[in-house]
Design a protein around this motif. Structure first.
Motif, PDB file in Angstrom:
ATOM      1  N   ASP A  69       0.910  -1.263  -0.247  1.00  0.00           N
ATOM      2  CA  ASP A  69      -0.115  -0.060  -0.142  1.00  0.00           C
ATOM      3  C   ASP A  69       0.810   1.048   0.079  1.00  0.00           C
ATOM      4  N   ILE A  70       1.986   1.465   1.046  1.00  0.00           N
ATOM      5  CA  ILE A  70       3.011   2.582   0.870  1.00  0.00           C
ATOM      6  C   ILE A  70       3.271   2.537  -0.785  1.00  0.00           C
ATOM      7  N   HIS A  71       3.831   1.167  -0.732  1.00  0.00           N
ATOM      8  CA  HIS A  71       4.954   1.859  -2.370  1.00  0.00           C
ATOM      9  C   HIS A  71       3.197   2.088  -3.554  1.00  0.00           C
ATOM     10  N   LYS A  72       1.899   1.325  -3.950  1.00  0.00           N
ATOM     11  CA  LYS A  72       1.416   1.807  -4.370  1.00  0.00           C
ATOM     12  C   LYS A  72       1.205   3.359  -4.241  1.00  0.00           C
ATOM     13  N   HIS A  73       0.912   4.265  -3.072  1.00  0.00           N
ATOM     14  CA  HIS A  73       0.656   5.430  -2.790  1.00  0.00           C
ATOM     15  C   HIS A  73       2.080   6.408  -2.712  1.00  0.00           C
ATOM     16  N   TYR A  74       2.771   6.043  -3.013  1.00  0.00           N
ATOM     17  CA  TYR A  74       4.588   7.027  -3.513  1.00  0.00           C
ATOM     18  C   TYR A  74       5.159   6.449  -4.841  1.00  0.00           C
ATOM     19  N   PHE A  75       5.352   5.030  -5.047  1.00  0.00           N
ATOM     20  CA  PHE A  75       5.981   4.923  -6.274  1.00  0.00           C
ATOM     21  C   PHE A  75       5.179   4.334  -7.287  1.00  0.00           C
ATOM     22  N   SER A  76       3.786   4.554  -6.855  1.00  0.00           N
ATOM     23  CA  SER A  76       2.995   3.730  -8.435  1.00  0.00           C
ATOM     24  C   SER A  76       3.404   4.384  -9.531  1.00  0.00           C
ATOM     25  N   ASN A  77       3.576   5.581  -9.687  1.00  0.00           N
ATOM     26  CA  ASN A  77       3.617   6.819 -11.555  1.00  0.00           C
ATOM     27  C   ASN A  77       5.650   6.293 -11.383  1.00  0.00           C
ATOM     28  N   CYS A  78       6.755   5.844 -10.678  1.00  0.00           N
ATOM     29  CA  CYS A  78       7.922   5.087 -10.832  1.00  0.00           C
ATOM     30  C   CYS A  78       7.769   4.017 -11.909  1.00  0.00           C
ATOM     31  N   SER A  79       8.857   4.797 -12.912  1.00  0.00           N
ATOM     32  CA  SER A  79       8.569   3.559 -13.805  1.00  0.00           C
ATOM     33  C   SER A  79      10.284   2.708 -14.027  1.00  0.00           C
ATOM     34  N   LEU A  80      10.629   1.439 -13.978  1.00  0.00           N
ATOM     35  CA  LEU A  80      11.874   0.901 -13.391  1.00  0.00           C
ATOM     36  C   LEU A  80      13.439   2.005 -13.392  1.00  0.00           C
ATOM     37  N   ASP A  81      13.741   2.355 -14.497  1.00  0.00           N
ATOM     38  CA  ASP A  81      14.823   3.069 -14.987  1.00  0.00           C
ATOM     39  C   ASP A  81      14.496   4.720 -13.590  1.00  0.00           C
ATOM     40  N   GLN A  82      13.797   4.546 -13.652  1.00  0.00           N
ATOM     41  CA  GLN A  82      13.730   6.099 -13.052  1.00  0.00           C
ATOM     42  C   GLN A  82      13.697   5.869 -11.473  1.00  0.00           C
ATOM     43  N   VAL A  83      14.032   4.311 -10.984  1.00  0.00           N
ATOM     44  CA  VAL A  83      13.662   4.809  -9.476  1.00  0.00           C
ATOM     45  C   VAL A  83      15.468   4.102  -9.102  1.00  0.00           C
ATOM     46  N   ILE A  84      15.878   2.821  -9.547  1.00  0.00           N
ATOM     47  CA  ILE A  84      16.857   2.997  -9.667  1.00  0.00           C
ATOM     48  C   ILE A  84      17.798   3.856 -10.132  1.00  0.00           C
ATOM     49  N   TRP A  85      18.974   3.248 -10.157  1.00  0.00           N
ATOM     50  CA  TRP A  85      19.815   4.348 -10.888  1.00  0.00           C
ATOM     51  C   TRP A  85      19.788   4.817 -11.902  1.00  0.00           C
ATOM     52  N   GLU A  86      20.694   5.480 -12.362  1.00  0.00           N
ATOM     53  CA  GLU A  86      20.392   5.588 -13.854  1.00  0.00           C
ATOM     54  C   GLU A  86      19.916   4.869 -15.058  1.00  0.00           C
ATOM     55  N   ASP A  87      18.430   4.063 -15.374  1.00  0.00           N
ATOM     56  CA  ASP A  87      19.079   3.464 -16.756  1.00  0.00           C
ATOM     57  C   ASP A  87      20.136   2.007 -16.363  1.00  0.00           C
ATOM     58  N   PRO A  88      19.863   1.349 -15.416  1.00  0.00           N
ATOM     59  CA  PRO A  88      20.597   0.289 -15.343  1.00  0.00           C
ATOM     60  C   PRO A  88      20.856  -0.825 -16.815  1.00  0.00           C
ATOM     61  N   PRO A  89      21.508  -1.563 -17.445  1.00  0.00           N
ATOM     62  CA  PRO A  89      20.819  -2.662 -17.980  1.00  0.00           C
ATOM     63  C   PRO A  89      20.982  -4.223 -17.188  1.00  0.00           C
ATOM     64  N   ASP A  90      20.079  -4.215 -18.719  1.00  0.00           N
ATOM     65  CA  ASP A  90      19.163  -5.627 -17.800  1.00  0.00           C
ATOM     66  C   ASP A  90      20.283  -6.764 -16.897  1.00  0.00           C
ATOM     67  N   ASP A  91      20.819  -6.618 -17.252  1.00  0.00           N
ATOM     68  CA  ASP A  91      22.342  -7.786 -16.848  1.00  0.00           C
ATOM     69  C   ASP A  91      22.774  -6.927 -15.505  1.00  0.00           C
ATOM     70  N   THR A  92      22.553  -6.011 -15.303  1.00  0.00           N
ATOM     71  CA  THR A  92      23.210  -5.777 -14.045  1.00  0.00           C
ATOM     72  C   THR A  92      22.514  -5.764 -12.913  1.00  0.00           C
ATOM     73  N   LEU A  93      20.996  -5.270 -13.224  1.00  0.00           N
ATOM     74  CA  LEU A  93      19.970  -5.287 -12.846  1.00  0.00           C
ATOM     75  C   LEU A  93      19.066  -6.575 -11.877  1.00  0.00           C
ATOM     76  N   ALA A  94      19.461  -8.034 -12.594  1.00  0.00           N
ATOM     77  CA  ALA A  94      19.964  -9.017 -12.540  1.00  0.00           C
ATOM     78  C   ALA A  94      20.856  -9.792 -11.361  1.00  0.00           C
ATOM     79  N   ILE A  95      22.255  -9.272 -11.269  1.00  0.00           N
ATOM     80  CA  ILE A  95      23.087  -9.581 -10.936  1.00  0.00           C
ATOM     81  C   ILE A  95      22.427  -8.330  -9.285  1.00  0.00           C
ATOM     82  N   LEU A  96      21.907  -7.314  -9.261  1.00  0.00           N
ATOM     83  CA  LEU A  96      21.638  -6.383  -8.211  1.00  0.00           C
ATOM     84  C   LEU A  96      20.504  -7.460  -7.468  1.00  0.00           C
TER      85      LEU A  96
END
Ligand SMILES: *[C@@H]1O[C@H](CO)[C@@H](O)[C@H](O)[C@H]1NC(C)=O
Ligand SMILES: *[C@@H]1O[C@H](CO)[C@@H](O)[C@H](O)[C@H]1NC(C)=O
Ligand SMILES: *[C@@H]1O[C@H](CO)[C@@H](O)[C@H](O)[C@H]1NC(C)=O
Length: 171
Positions: free
Chosen positions: A118-145
């Motif tokens: 619920d908290i996430h929906k309230h604050y982060f529902s409009n955020c896209s994946l690469d907005q939240v994580i550091w600038e535009d990580p390639p998929d590999d980086t994300l998977a490793i993280l």
């Protein structure tokens, strides 16, 4: 910052996959904690404290109110930029986790999960994946993280099981 909780923020896109990883690692982390504390404190906490969902929910609301207070001074346009509220979010996640454990409740706990979502929906529902994580990580980086904490957790479990088996031999 506990990486499992950063991952929770970006749940929208790869929802079920990431949620499963998060649940597995949260579950495992708490199991490890209970193993470690149980070693010096055998069985006591499990017997004396029983999960009280009413007070658990009250605790979640306290954590949430505190988080909302902390988010107030932060401009809404920065709500997708983790660098603006990483400490506030860290406090929130630690608060919910500590409270759940101190109430004698288990992770993954449906009540706590749905509150956090619920908290996430309230604050982060409009955020896209690469907005939240550091600038535009390639998929590999994300998977490793995502995978590093999971692998570490699995290794920790193996270690704890191995140690406790050895203890059994000595006892
Ligand atoms: C659970 O907690 C609430 C609020 O703290 C309390 O009023 C209630 O009596 C507790 N229930 C049990 C079964 O301990
Ligand atoms: C987030 O905020 C920091 C600090 O103001 C800034 O350096 C960074 O570029 C921002 N990132 C995004 C994706 O807007
Ligand atoms: C998300 O976008 C909707 C529509 O643009 C807006 O009404 C809402 O306030 C936004 N929510 C957040 C948390 O930014």
């Amino acid at each position: 910052m506990d990486s499992t909780h950063i991952i929770l923020i970006v749940m929208d896109k790869n929802a079920s996959f990431i949620l499963k990883l998060v649940l597995v690692s949260i579950c495992a982390n708490n199991w490890i904690i209970s193993q470690l504390t149980g070693a010096s404190n055998t069985g006591r906490s499990l017997k004396t404290i029983r999960c009280n969902e009413t007070s658990l929910l009250l605790g979640m609301q306290l954590c949430g109110e505190y988080f909302k207070d902390q988010m107030k001074p932060i401009d809404q346009k920065n709500w997708c930029n983790l660098s603006y509220f990483i400490w506030e979010y860290h406090h929130f996640s630690t608060c919910t986790e500590n409270f759940t454990v101190s109430e004698g409740c288990f992770w993954p706990n449906p009540l706590v999960q749905s509150y956090i979502i619920d908290i996430h929906k309230h604050y982060f529902s409009n955020c896209s994946l690469d907005q939240v994580i550091w600038e535009d990580p390639p998929d590999d980086t994300l998977a490793i993280l995502i995978l590093i904490p999971v692998i570490l957790t699995i290794l920790m479990i193996a270690l704890v099981v191995w140690c406790s088996k050895r203890n059994d031999i000595f006892l």
